[in-house]
Design an enzyme around this catalytic site. Structure first.
Site, PDB file in Angstrom:
ATOM      1  N   GLU A 198       1.043  -1.269  -0.197  1.00 38.64           N
ATOM      2  CA  GLU A 198      -0.083  -0.228   0.328  1.00 38.64           C
ATOM      3  C   GLU A 198       1.088   0.881  -0.129  1.00 38.64           C
ATOM      4  O   GLU A 198       0.647   2.156  -0.787  1.00 38.64           O
ATOM      5  CB  GLU A 198      -0.513   0.067   1.066  1.00 38.64           C
ATOM      6  CG  GLU A 198      -2.064  -0.633   1.017  1.00 38.64           C
ATOM      7  CD  GLU A 198      -3.730  -0.407   0.521  1.00 38.64           C
ATOM      8  OE1 GLU A 198      -2.870   0.571  -0.374  1.00 38.64           O
ATOM      9  OE2 GLU A 198      -4.043  -1.067  -0.588  1.00 38.64           O
ATOM     10  N   SER A 199       1.538   1.496   0.694  1.00 36.95           N
ATOM     11  CA  SER A 199       2.391   2.340   0.918  1.00 36.95           C
ATOM     12  C   SER A 199       4.329   2.552   1.213  1.00 36.95           C
ATOM     13  O   SER A 199       4.602   3.435   1.640  1.00 36.95           O
ATOM     14  CB  SER A 199       2.078   3.641   2.052  1.00 36.95           C
ATOM     15  OG  SER A 199       2.267   2.141   3.591  1.00 36.95           O
TER      16      SER A 199
END
Length: 602
Positions: A198-199
């Site tokens: 995701e990040s």
């Protein structure tokens, strides 16, 4: 005499034994820290338990111009510098140092550090599993299978070991907390690796789709799962709160898709409506309805394989010749209740940490202080939590924030005053007992202000935006002051740049709203040579109009784009719509329509 000598000798022997025992009685956590990082243990062991000599702010003082607040105490600076140097090995020190290997990371600018040399494995002293990576392996529960997409993603990670090293270093403060939360719910521990996808475990990551935090929540979904978002605080970046919300959401999706974790993960990325639609399509064509058989958006088709590829690498790092940054199986952060608002510079001083470290452990706080309405707690390294509690207990709540008196001048409004002191109108009203908007010239207002110059709070939202806007780029730098009615679309046409570029230069998403008075940085190369996105070529002057469209039953982005002769990508950019997100009847969309091109459209 002999009896006395024997008694004395026994006392000496007991004292020696007690001394030897005390010297060996180092806690498992301290022992593992010392073996893993002697410098960090040295810094913490020599931290003074007493408050620094800085005098605490009095309940109120006469106003000083913003930007001229108290400087940091000289006597605490060397310690802060030592800890800051050590923290650079855990998490990148500034927004500009976050890597840009991960998609949807608008403020990442730096080059990757060299891959660290191989290390001799150090086993922490008697933790339950020894190594957190091993604990994660033992909790695997996702269905693993061979698939060429998994192979492709795994090969990419193996070819980029420095990316994995940076990401796993960044994960260290948060990973144990996430594993504990997953185990408490009986969820697959592969999900602890999902923030890498995701990040890249960047707590300040902000995507062009307006998703924020390590779990990348968009505003609406975050609010639905209880993540508070306001001027002071954004729960989407709060490590504890966002982890709780992400696991709630994943469990809901797991139930929705009848226990299929791969479909739940696909829906986390693209929305449950997208996955349900793909399932209905396949059923209608007598095809399989498992993840691998569905027609899903391209990003989602690689999203789940990325997680499974990471799980393969964590399961057998030696096989893939990958070095995982060591993570002891022991809590890194402890939750400390503070009971009231506190200036983050004061919190850093009481904790003997840098202000940047306070933000990294508590990235949900947007400004120079915690939210006056809560949450009233901080995450801090476990080895300093008790010391922080003791020191905080000596500081009354009214002295945890610096206050100034402001004499209202003719023509001033609460909005003007709030902007000047970097606070909100709501805070001014609450503190001063003001019901409406009316204030009288000559009266005094009590205002909470930052204890340091605002530049000292480098990881606050405003300073992160400022750092992005001040980044050196190719071309001529222009500063545009937003006026009422301005939109990114209008400005992109005026300056012949794309909305995506405008958003990136200003740490925004294309769907973010503009505020009158807001400053935007625009970089122009030779006139007319900036890259324009599809559908953004200049049109005849005065023929483009902004309209509001209410979604009807049966509408889709494709149908609306054809109706108004605009592109789907522009529709998404204008409204901050992520890929795969379904429209809902009654939803309002903003469109910029060339009225001269609408002849014959229905």
């Amino acid at each position: 005499m002999n009896k006395i000598n024997n008694k004395a000798l026994n006392s000496l022997l007991l004292a020696a034994l007690f001394s030897a025992f005390s010297g060996a009685a180092t806690s498992p956590r301290a022992a593992s820290l010392e073996a893993e990082d002697p410098a960090r243990t040295h810094v913490l062991a020599n931290a003074s338990p007493a408050l620094s000599a800085r005098s605490l702010p009095s309940p109120a003082r006469e106003a000083t111009p913003p930007g001229h607040a108290n400087p940091p105490p000289k006597d605490s600076q060397p310690l802060a510098e030592l800890i800051e140097q050590d923290a650079q090995d855990l998490i990148p020190a500034t927004p500009a140092q976050r890597d840009k290997d991960t998609a949807d990371t608008p403020i990442a600018i730096a080059t990757a550090p060299a891959r660290p040399p191989a290390r001799t494995h150090v086993t922490p002293a008697a933790p339950p599993h020894g190594d957190l990576w091993q604990r994660i392996r033992e909790g695997y529960a996702l269905p693993h299978q061979s698939h060429r997409t998994i192979d492709q993603e795994r090969n990419w990670y193996v070819r980029h070991p420095s990316y994995l090293d940076r990401t796993t270093r960044r994960a260290r403060p948060y990973l144990h907390l996430i594993v504990e939360a997953l185990e408490a719910r009986g969820m697959p521990l592969e999900i602890a690796l999902l923030p890498i996808v995701e990040s890249a475990f960047q707590p300040f990551a902000y995507s062009h789709g307006r998703a924020a935090g390590i779990w990348q929540f968009i505003p609406g979904t975050g609010r639905h799962y209880g993540l508070k978002q306001n001027w002071w605080y954004d729960g989407r970046r709060d490590i504890e709160a966002s982890t709780r919300a992400a696991l709630d959401y994943l469990q809901y999706l797991h139930k929705t898709f009848e226990g299929d974790w791969l479909l739940a993960l696909a829906a986390y990325n693209s929305g449950s409506g997208t996955v349900k639609s793909a399932i209905r399509y396949n059923r209608g064509h007598n095809r399989g309805t498992d993840f691998w058989s569905l027609r899903l958006p391209r990003e989602t088709r690689s999203y789940v394989p990325k997680l499974l590829a990471l799980a393969d690498i964590v399961a057998e790092p030696e096989r893939y010749q990958v070095r995982l940054h060591p993570v002891p199986d022991a809590p890194y952060l402890a939750r400390v209740d503070i009971g009231s608002q506190i200036d983050l510079a004061l919190a850093a001083e009481l904790a003997d940490l840098s202000i940047d470290d306070i933000y990294r452990y508590n990235p949900g706080f947007n400004r120079w202080a915690t939210d006056p309405d809560g949450p009233h707690h901080l995450l801090l390294p476990v080895e300093i939590a008790d010391s922080f509690r003791d020191k905080l207990g000596r500081v009354p709540p009214e002295q945890r924030i610096t206050w100034v008196r402001h004499r209202i001048r003719e023509g001033e409004t609460l909005g003007h005053i709030a902007n000047r002191y970097d606070t909100t109108v709501g805070v001014l009203r609450k503190v001063n007992g003001i019901d409406g908007h009316l204030i009288r010239a000559g009266k005094n207002l009590l205002i909470p202000v930052a204890a340091r110059d605002l530049d000292a709070y480098k990881l606050s939202l405003a300073q992160r935006i400022k750092a992005t806007q001040n980044s050196s780029r190719r071309g001529t730098r222009i500063v545009h002051h937003v006026r009422r009615g301005d939109t990114l679309w209008d400005l992109s046409r005026k300056y012949k740049v794309s909305t995506r570029q405008l958003a990136k230069w200003n740490a925004m998403a294309p769907g973010d709203y503009l505020r009158p008075g807001q400053k935007l940085v625009i970089w122009q190369t030779t006139r007319g040579t900036n890259v324009m996105t599809a559908g953004m070529a200049p049109t005849l002057a005065g023929t483009v109009r902004r309209i509001r469209y209410v979604v009807r039953k049966g509408d889709s982005l494709s149908r609306i784009s054809q109706k108004f002769n605009v592109s789907v990508s522009d529709l998404r950019a204008w409204n901050g719509l992520p890929k795969g997100k379904y429209l809902q009847p009654g939803q309002k969309l903003t469109l910029y329509v060339n009225v001269a091109a609408q002849t014959g459209s229905s």
